[in-house]
Design an enzyme around this catalytic site. Structure first.
Site, PDB file in Angstrom:
ATOM      1  N   GLU A  15       6.577 -65.095 -22.179  1.00 48.60           N
ATOM      2  CA  GLU A  15       5.440 -66.013 -22.260  1.00 48.60           C
ATOM      3  C   GLU A  15       4.135 -65.250 -22.083  1.00 48.60           C
ATOM      4  O   GLU A  15       3.991 -64.410 -21.198  1.00 48.60           O
ATOM      5  CB  GLU A  15       5.560 -67.161 -21.264  1.00 48.60           C
ATOM      6  CG  GLU A  15       5.733 -66.785 -19.821  1.00 48.60           C
ATOM      7  CD  GLU A  15       5.884 -67.998 -18.910  1.00 48.60           C
ATOM      8  OE1 GLU A  15       5.475 -67.894 -17.740  1.00 48.60           O
ATOM      9  OE2 GLU A  15       6.402 -69.028 -19.353  1.00 48.60           O
ATOM     10  N   CYS A  16       3.211 -65.532 -22.975  1.00 50.21           N
ATOM     11  CA  CYS A  16       1.860 -64.975 -22.969  1.00 50.21           C
ATOM     12  C   CYS A  16       1.893 -63.446 -23.051  1.00 50.21           C
ATOM     13  O   CYS A  16       2.045 -62.893 -24.134  1.00 50.21           O
ATOM     14  CB  CYS A  16       1.088 -65.464 -21.749  1.00 50.21           C
ATOM     15  SG  CYS A  16      -0.712 -65.394 -21.981  1.00 50.21           S
ATOM     16  N   ALA A  17       1.786 -62.734 -21.922  1.00 50.29           N
ATOM     17  CA  ALA A  17       1.835 -61.280 -21.971  1.00 50.29           C
ATOM     18  C   ALA A  17       3.137 -60.793 -22.582  1.00 50.29           C
ATOM     19  O   ALA A  17       3.162 -59.817 -23.336  1.00 50.29           O
ATOM     20  CB  ALA A  17       1.666 -60.702 -20.569  1.00 50.29           C
ATOM     21  N   SER A  74       6.092 -67.250 -26.565  1.00 44.86           N
ATOM     22  CA  SER A  74       4.945 -68.105 -26.859  1.00 44.86           C
ATOM     23  C   SER A  74       3.862 -67.868 -25.812  1.00 44.86           C
ATOM     24  O   SER A  74       4.083 -67.188 -24.805  1.00 44.86           O
ATOM     25  CB  SER A  74       5.351 -69.580 -26.854  1.00 44.86           C
ATOM     26  OG  SER A  74       5.504 -70.053 -25.528  1.00 44.86           O
TER      27      SER A  74
END
Length: 817
Positions: A336-338, A425
């Site tokens: 997620e994200c990073a 994501s």
């Protein structure tokens, strides 16, 4: 009721010094000998990092959007377990929450739910007497929020502070201390806010200075007295082991969790849930480590700042290659994200893992928002339609923004990249609020067979690895007792016996289903046409109509499959329902058996299958063991030239139909369903098969005309409707509740049994079948299932009052071995 002294540190707005004061107060109290737990309102990861540094305990978040209002008190008590007091840092202004939510998820909201007194930190650098009006307004705005004190921050001089204190006397709220302007105790900022404590070499030293100033300038004794004024809490601490379960096997696969300076964002409860689900969590540093931890079977890549550390991450080519190989192998991966950025081809032109066909770049625009997301198709995070809450917080963008199979739908738009083994994501989720995501991920990890590193550093392929348990593929055993295969549970029944043998739902049929069956009598003067039934099934599972074949129950489906091709090496995975064996034998085939080992909890090892098996049949959940095989395990059975048949006759009894593949089009996969059990209509032979159109065409060629009755068509249409699906969800939840009564009773009696996801439980109680039958109870004998003997019995789930009578009889007739 639980006593927990506590305070919320809040402010009129961002920038008043909440983090500085809250963190300093935690550190000062800890250095004074108190056991302090630190908490943060909202989704922020960075502030809890400072809290952890101050208290020596994990920082915790309290966010009703992420975890639900009902979990705030349990999570607070969980994080504060064993602590003397809790300090809760607020978010933004006291009454600022979700946009359009009328204060939902605000500091005031959390303070009200947790009944926690509030201390305001107010920056007085640009006002004096007006501060009193500001504080009075904060108090009056919502009288249910109990403001018990004020800390003045950034005072220009003692005279300036004195003017403010004098004006505040009219509010009746005590001033608990004054802090002068001191930039030396302000944490440095970055594009997403503060720099994480883990990335600051001087963090511990700065915290020591801050703690000393807080201890000197705030009235710690009065703050403690106010904390002790908090009322007792009505609730129990959150328990991860009550949210998720691990498998019966003793093995604990490793989840490699990214950490270090580049990956500092993750909620403490994530690791706790994975541990409770039977996984070991090992942190690795993508900036330093050149290989994944030994035995890694799952990857968790959380948030952080890979864009800041892009050069260092890119320079670690050995780890990037290892991660790419792991993702390509189907290792369950949650990013997620990073983590999303790290899996991309590049970040700002720097090469990354290249597991996702996308590139990431910095953006001038900050994305900061709560989200509600939906899983668009059966994936690693859940079955299609799973709804979660989360938040986004980033100044980067990826191109393309979503893959062909997105991870989420957010406001109807695709986000991220998803599959059965990969989730990547921008959305951050708190797994304490969605433990089903943790459960599903952990189950995928347990199902994954880790690759083994060779002495040369390469990865052995699956064909190179030895078998860890059970027979080798060449030893697949052929059955020797075909007469036992035709024995079924209804043969156990007789007048005067209480039925614990047949697995149909123990309750009346819904009136709307009976009405549909009665109405179908008006059409029995016409030849039945299955089109309406197949269209209803297609809608239910999101398939095309040519991917659906309605059948006269699962038994007809097995017969059609057996006759569809001249199978060369059909294999049935046992113990399971024996009708596939019967159908194959009737079609002139000699099926082989691959046995699931009871010592391993009856889980299937895909390595045991003969490599040249062209037909494989497995139940999920399996009858009679009740084992629910993770969908990733079932997928591992697929290979070119092979057809895999999954008997999901009991899948509609599983809440949420976890691990069903009925809605997942895959080459070579056929899924068989039956309406008999959940809807208690064995007299109406109704079922269906879903799978590739070319395979179903071969089955249709074998099917007799008009094999599906008019009433069966009516039953399929009715139960596939929205009303039917709602009732099925209610029934599956009821089955789970009633099964718990049986399982708890067997556990109390010391009777060994297999954890079940089905409307029955397989128990080991030698002699129970005959002894219980003699006193009026019909249990299903298990020695007719290949791989089991007469020490086992299958016990159907029944209403609690009926089950308790059986348990009482078992107690009287015992002990059992």
């Amino acid at each position: 009721m639980v006593s927990l002294p506590r305070l919320v540190i809040a402010a009129p707005a961002s920038g008043h010094g909440k983090t500085t004061v809250a963190t300093g107060l935690m550190a000062a109290l800890a250095r004074a000998g108190h056991d302090v737990s630190g908490h943060k309102v909202g989704p922020d990861y960075i502030d809890p990092g400072y809290h952890a540094l101050a208290t020596g305990k994990p920082g915790r978040n309290l966010d009703p959007h992420l975890v639900g209002e009902e979990r705030l008190v349990p999570l607070l008590l969980h994080g504060a377990r064993g602590a003397d007091l809790a300090i809760i840092e607020g978010v933004m202004g006291l009454y600022d929450g979700q946009i359009g939510g009328e204060g939902f998820a605000s500091t005031a909201h959390v303070a009200t739910v947790t009944r926690t007194p509030v201390v305001l930190v107010v920056d007085i650098s640009h006002a004096s007497r007006s501060i009193a009006a500001l504080v009075q307004g904060m108090i009056a705005f919502d009288p249910s929020v109990r403001v018990v004190g004020v800390i003045l921050n950034k005072a220009g001089s003692p005279r300036h502070a004195g003017e403010v204190i004098s004006a505040l006397e009219s509010t009746g709220v005590p001033v608990l201390g004054v802090l002068q302007r001191d930039d030396g105790i302000v944490a440095p900022s970055r594009h997403l806010g503060l720099v994480p404590a883990a990335e600051r070499a001087d963090a511990a030293h700065a915290l020591d200075r801050l703690a000393a100033q807080i201890a000197e300038k705030l009235d710690l004794d009065q703050l403690l007295e106010l904390a002790r004024s908090a009322p007792d809490l009505d609730g129990e601490p959150w328990d991860p082991s009550a949210e998720v379960t691990g498998p019966a096997t003793p093995s604990r696969p490793v989840v490699a969790m990214a950490g270090g300076r580049a990956f500092t964002f993750r909620y403490a409860e994530t690791e706790e849930l994975l541990l409770a689900a039977g996984c070991d969590v090992v942190t690795f540093d993508p900036l330093v480590d050149d290989a994944l931890p030994q035995g890694t079977a799952g990857l968790y890549l959380g948030g952080g700042f890979p864009e800041v550390h892009a050069a260092g991450l890119s320079a670690n080519a050995p780890l990037r290659e290892a991660l790419r190989a792991a993702v390509d192998s189907g290792m369950p991966t949650y990013a997620e994200c990073a983590g999303l950025l790290y899996l991309c081809r590049s970040v700002d032109g720097m090469p990354m893992v290249d597991a996702i066909d996308a590139d990431a770049v910095m953006s001038p625009r900050l994305t900061l928002s709560y989200r509600t997301a939906i899983v668009p198709a059966d994936q690693l995070t859940g079955p299609a339609g799973t709804r979660v809450t989360g938040h986004e917080f980033h100044r980067t963008t990826v191109s393309p923004f979503a893959g062909g199979e997105p991870a989420w739908l957010v406001d109807g738009q695709p986000h991220g990249f998803g599959s059965a083994t990969l989730h990547a994501s921008y959305l951050h989720t708190h797994w304490a609020g969605h433990p089903q995501v943790a459960q599903r991920f952990a189950e995928a990890v347990h199902a994954y067979v880790p690759e083994v590193t060779t002495s040369t550093g390469g990865m052995k392929g699956r064909a190179e690895r030895g078998h860890t348990s059970g027979r080798s593929p060449g030893d697949a055993k052929r059955h020797t007792a075909p007469e036992a295969l035709t024995y079924h549970g209804d043969q156990e029944l007789a007048p005067g016996l209480v039925d614990f043998a047949v697995n149909t739902y123990d309750g009346p049929r819904p009136e709307w289903l009976d009405a549909a069956l009665r109405a179908s009598l008006a059409d029995i003067d016409c030849y039945p046409q299955p089109g309406a039934a197949e269209a209803a099934i297609a809608r239910r599972h999101g398939r095309r109509t040519d991917e659906v074949l309605a059948t006269a129950g699962a038994a007809e489906a097995f017969s059609l499959i057996a006759r569809a091709r001249p199978w060369q090496r059909p294999v049935v995975i046992h113990p399971q329902f024996t009708e596939p064996d019967v159908a194959l034998a009737a079609a002139g085939h000699q099926p082989e058996h691959v046995m699931c080992d009871p010592a391993q909890g009856f889980v299937i090892d895909p390595e045991l299958l003969p490599a040249d098996a062209d037909l494989v049949m497995i139940g999920n959940p399996t009858n009679p063991t009740g084992i629910l095989h993770p969908e990733q395990t079932v997928r591992q059975l697929l290979r070119p030239g092979r057809v895999v048949v999954v008997d999901e006759a009991f899948m509609d009894s599983v809440p949420g139909e976890r691990h069903s593949l009925a809605g997942t089009p895959l080459p070579g996969l056929l899924v068989v369903r039956s309406l008999t059990k959940l809807w208690a209509i064995p007299g109406i032979r109704a079922g269906y098969v879903v799978g590739p159109a070319e395979l179903l065409a071969a089955l249709r060629h074998q099917q007799s005309p008009w094999s599906l009755s008019t009433q069966a068509i009516a039953a399929i249409v009715a139960t596939a409707s929205d009303q039917g699906r709602a009732e099925a969800a209610r029934r599956s939840a009821t089955i789970a509740q009633h099964r718990a009564v049986l399982v708890d009773g067997l556990t109390e009696l010391g009777i060994d049994h297999i954890p079940s996801s089905a409307p029955f439980v397989l128990a080991r109680a030698a002699g129970a079948h005959d002894r219980l039958r003699s006193v009026g109870y019909a249990l299903r004998r298990a020695d007719t299932f290949p791989g089991l003997d007469d020490n086992w019995v299958r016990i159907a789930v029944r209403r609690p009052d009926t089950t308790r009578k059986l348990l009482a009889t078992l107690r009287i007739e015992g002990p059992w071995t």
